[in-house]
Write a protein that holds these residues in place. Structure first.
Motif, PDB file in Angstrom:
ATOM      1  N   ARG A   1      11.960  -8.389 -42.584  1.00 54.43           N
ATOM      2  CA  ARG A   1      12.916  -7.970 -43.609  1.00 54.43           C
ATOM      3  C   ARG A   1      14.175  -7.372 -42.990  1.00 54.43           C
ATOM      4  O   ARG A   1      15.290  -7.583 -43.491  1.00 54.43           O
ATOM      5  CB  ARG A   1      12.243  -6.973 -44.553  1.00 54.43           C
ATOM      6  CG  ARG A   1      13.098  -6.556 -45.740  1.00 54.43           C
ATOM      7  CD  ARG A   1      12.229  -5.990 -46.850  1.00 54.43           C
ATOM      8  NE  ARG A   1      11.509  -4.791 -46.443  1.00 54.43           N
ATOM      9  CZ  ARG A   1      11.987  -3.553 -46.535  1.00 54.43           C
ATOM     10  NH1 ARG A   1      13.224  -3.352 -46.985  1.00 54.43           N
ATOM     11  NH2 ARG A   1      11.258  -2.509 -46.180  1.00 54.43           N
ATOM     12  N   ALA A   2      14.027  -6.647 -41.897  1.00 50.89           N
ATOM     13  CA  ALA A   2      15.194  -6.075 -41.223  1.00 50.89           C
ATOM     14  C   ALA A   2      16.099  -7.174 -40.678  1.00 50.89           C
ATOM     15  O   ALA A   2      17.330  -7.089 -40.762  1.00 50.89           O
ATOM     16  CB  ALA A   2      14.730  -5.153 -40.098  1.00 50.89           C
TER      17      ALA A   2
ATOM     18  N   PHE B   1      10.435  -1.600 -40.690  1.00 53.97           N
ATOM     19  CA  PHE B   1      11.791  -1.982 -41.091  1.00 53.97           C
ATOM     20  C   PHE B   1      12.823  -1.054 -40.439  1.00 53.97           C
ATOM     21  O   PHE B   1      13.830  -1.511 -39.885  1.00 53.97           O
ATOM     22  CB  PHE B   1      11.912  -1.916 -42.613  1.00 53.97           C
ATOM     23  CG  PHE B   1      13.304  -2.134 -43.131  1.00 53.97           C
ATOM     24  CD1 PHE B   1      13.824  -3.411 -43.286  1.00 53.97           C
ATOM     25  CD2 PHE B   1      14.108  -1.049 -43.469  1.00 53.97           C
ATOM     26  CE1 PHE B   1      15.116  -3.610 -43.760  1.00 53.97           C
ATOM     27  CE2 PHE B   1      15.388  -1.230 -43.942  1.00 53.97           C
ATOM     28  CZ  PHE B   1      15.900  -2.519 -44.088  1.00 53.97           C
ATOM     29  N   ALA B   2      12.555   0.250 -40.476  1.00 53.07           N
ATOM     30  CA  ALA B   2      13.490   1.219 -39.899  1.00 53.07           C
ATOM     31  C   ALA B   2      13.622   1.031 -38.394  1.00 53.07           C
ATOM     32  O   ALA B   2      14.729   1.070 -37.842  1.00 53.07           O
ATOM     33  CB  ALA B   2      13.026   2.637 -40.222  1.00 53.07           C
ATOM     34  N   MET B   3      12.502   0.817 -37.720  1.00 55.04           N
ATOM     35  CA  MET B   3      12.548   0.654 -36.276  1.00 55.04           C
ATOM     36  C   MET B   3      13.278  -0.633 -35.884  1.00 55.04           C
ATOM     37  O   MET B   3      14.114  -0.645 -34.961  1.00 55.04           O
ATOM     38  CB  MET B   3      11.127   0.641 -35.706  1.00 55.04           C
ATOM     39  CG  MET B   3      11.078   0.465 -34.187  1.00 55.04           C
ATOM     40  SD  MET B   3      11.951   1.803 -33.318  1.00 55.04           S
ATOM     41  CE  MET B   3      10.687   3.082 -33.382  1.00 55.04           C
ATOM     42  N   THR B   4      12.988  -1.728 -36.587  1.00 54.56           N
ATOM     43  CA  THR B   4      13.643  -2.994 -36.271  1.00 54.56           C
ATOM     44  C   THR B   4      15.136  -2.917 -36.557  1.00 54.56           C
ATOM     45  O   THR B   4      15.959  -3.429 -35.782  1.00 54.56           O
ATOM     46  CB  THR B   4      13.018  -4.146 -37.081  1.00 54.56           C
ATOM     47  OG1 THR B   4      11.594  -4.136 -36.905  1.00 54.56           O
ATOM     48  CG2 THR B   4      13.561  -5.498 -36.638  1.00 54.56           C
ATOM     49  N   THR B   5      15.498  -2.257 -37.651  1.00 53.00           N
ATOM     50  CA  THR B   5      16.913  -2.081 -37.982  1.00 53.00           C
ATOM     51  C   THR B   5      17.623  -1.299 -36.884  1.00 53.00           C
ATOM     52  O   THR B   5      18.756  -1.625 -36.490  1.00 53.00           O
ATOM     53  CB  THR B   5      17.062  -1.358 -39.333  1.00 53.00           C
ATOM     54  OG1 THR B   5      16.442  -2.136 -40.355  1.00 53.00           O
ATOM     55  CG2 THR B   5      18.530  -1.153 -39.677  1.00 53.00           C
ATOM     56  N   HIS B   6      16.945  -0.266 -36.368  1.00 53.16           N
ATOM     57  CA  HIS B   6      17.529   0.514 -35.274  1.00 53.16           C
ATOM     58  C   HIS B   6      17.797  -0.361 -34.057  1.00 53.16           C
ATOM     59  O   HIS B   6      18.879  -0.290 -33.452  1.00 53.16           O
ATOM     60  CB  HIS B   6      16.598   1.663 -34.895  1.00 53.16           C
ATOM     61  CG  HIS B   6      16.973   2.342 -33.615  1.00 53.16           C
ATOM     62  ND1 HIS B   6      18.103   3.142 -33.492  1.00 53.16           N
ATOM     63  CD2 HIS B   6      16.397   2.309 -32.377  1.00 53.16           C
ATOM     64  CE1 HIS B   6      18.185   3.577 -32.259  1.00 53.16           C
ATOM     65  NE2 HIS B   6      17.181   3.094 -31.553  1.00 53.16           N
ATOM     66  N   LEU B   7      16.834  -1.199 -33.702  1.00 48.70           N
ATOM     67  CA  LEU B   7      17.013  -2.069 -32.536  1.00 48.70           C
ATOM     68  C   LEU B   7      18.139  -3.076 -32.764  1.00 48.70           C
ATOM     69  O   LEU B   7      18.989  -3.290 -31.892  1.00 48.70           O
ATOM     70  CB  LEU B   7      15.708  -2.807 -32.236  1.00 48.70           C
ATOM     71  CG  LEU B   7      14.549  -1.973 -31.680  1.00 48.70           C
ATOM     72  CD1 LEU B   7      13.284  -2.828 -31.575  1.00 48.70           C
ATOM     73  CD2 LEU B   7      14.895  -1.386 -30.311  1.00 48.70           C
TER      74      LEU B   7
END
Length: 354
Positions: free
Chosen positions: A222-223, A187-193
């Protein structure tokens, strides 16, 4: 003359005499079957073995030698010891096992769920202090039921099933669980992208039915949902957690003419294959396409460009698995631990157009 010692049982509810009664033979015949040193008719042997299975009887030479105690061994069960993900967890297991005065035994399963069950059963017979099973679990009710059975069986003989990087078996199951925030990392990585401007993200390495993959894809979805976006299903490719899949998957994306500005690889190994395919195709990373991975194994730093990825605390997973299992009576409320993950930004990502 020394009295002949019968094999020690592994299941408190069953004895040699119980097996003999169920099979319709004498206790000495059961001992002969178990010892394997005297000839026994094939049909008789079959009846004895069938009775043992029905009574869940476990033969345990180590337990006999040690007077019914465990054998000071920690078993480490993995798919493939050559994979860096497993190797670094193994280091943590070995370090903690050594500190606790235990011998570490390595068992490989080559991704075969049935071999996992066989290995766990063997370690139950050997009365290992802990049986540590590492890696994602498959969505298969029969497999989960059998693992639940083994958790209870191990508990009865003073051993412990430990699940690392996989979800609990359910309430009331006597097992230690050491997880990491798998979904949260994705989730954190996808949100960053996404917040960096990448709205067309390809996902390589979906393995349907494997908990590790399902959780990572759940974080990926989810992101998108949080930002009011829907990932393009054509950009999500099934495969394996391997370098070869990353390579073939990236080639497939390029050949299809798909529109994407970033690749989320299910593992760092998948990312390594994707980087190779993009490089061969003349696609610049990160100028044209950003690439991220998951696990943060040492390979991530050696790739060119250095890989942006999700850090998993591998060695601490291994240390915690041994520590919690061996001290479960002292730490009864700490038998389900979730360690944190975090993203590590390196050179393989940047905002599109920059």
């Amino acid at each position: 003359m020394a009295k002949k010692t019968e094999p020690v049982m592994g299941n408190d509810a069953s004895t040699v005499r119980d097996v003999a009664a169920r099979a319709g033979v004498s206790a000495s015949t059961v001992s002969r079957v178990l010892g394997g040193t005297y000839p026994v008719a094939a049909s008789t042997r079959a009846r004895v073995l069938k009775a043992m299975r029905e009574l869940d009887y476990v033969v345990n030479a180590h337990a006999r030698a040690l007077g019914g105690s465990t054998n000071k061994t920690v078993a480490f069960v993995v798919d493939d010891v050559t994979g860096p993900f497993y190797a670094h967890i193994a280091r943590g297991v070995e370090e903690q096992a050594s500190a606790e005065g235990r011998l570490c035994m390595l068992c490989t399963t080559h991704g075969d769920p049935q071999r996992v069950l066989a290995v766990v059963e063997t370690m139950r017979e050997q009365r290992a202090d802990a049986v540590i099973v590492v890696g994602g679990a498959w969505e298969d009710k029969a497999y989960q039921d059998r693992m639940t059975h083994f958790a209870h069986a191990l508990d009865r003989v003073g051993s412990r099933l430990v699940l690392v990087g996989r979800p609990p078996l359910g309430p009331g199951v006597p097992a230690t669980v050491v997880e990491y925030d798998n979904e949260g990392g994705a989730f954190a990585m996808t949100t960053h992208l996404l917040t960096s401007g990448h709205q067309r993200i390809a996902y390589l390495g979906r393995v349907p039915g494997l908990s590790t993959s399902d959780q990572r894809l759940s974080g990926f979805r989810r992101a998108h949902e949080l930002l009011g976006l829907v990932p393009d299903p054509k950009l999500i490719l099934d495969g394996t957690f391997s370098r070869s899949h990353g390579y073939q998957g990236a080639r497939q994306l390029l050949a299809s003419g798909a529109d994407f500005t970033a690749v989320f690889a299910g593992t760092d190994m998948v990312a390594a294959g994707a980087l190779q395919a993009l490089r061969e195709a003349g696609v610049s990373v990160p100028d044209e396409v950003s690439v991220v991975g998951y696990d943060d194994v040492p390979l991530a730093l050696d790739l060119f460009p250095a890989l942006t990825t999700v850090n998993v605390p591998h060695e601490e997973l291994g240390r915690a698995a041994v520590r919690l299992a061996l001290h479960r009576e002292e730490l009864p409320g700490s038998q389900h631990l979730v360690l944190g993950t975090h993203i590590v930004l390196r050179d393989s990502t940047r905002r599109p157009g920059h």
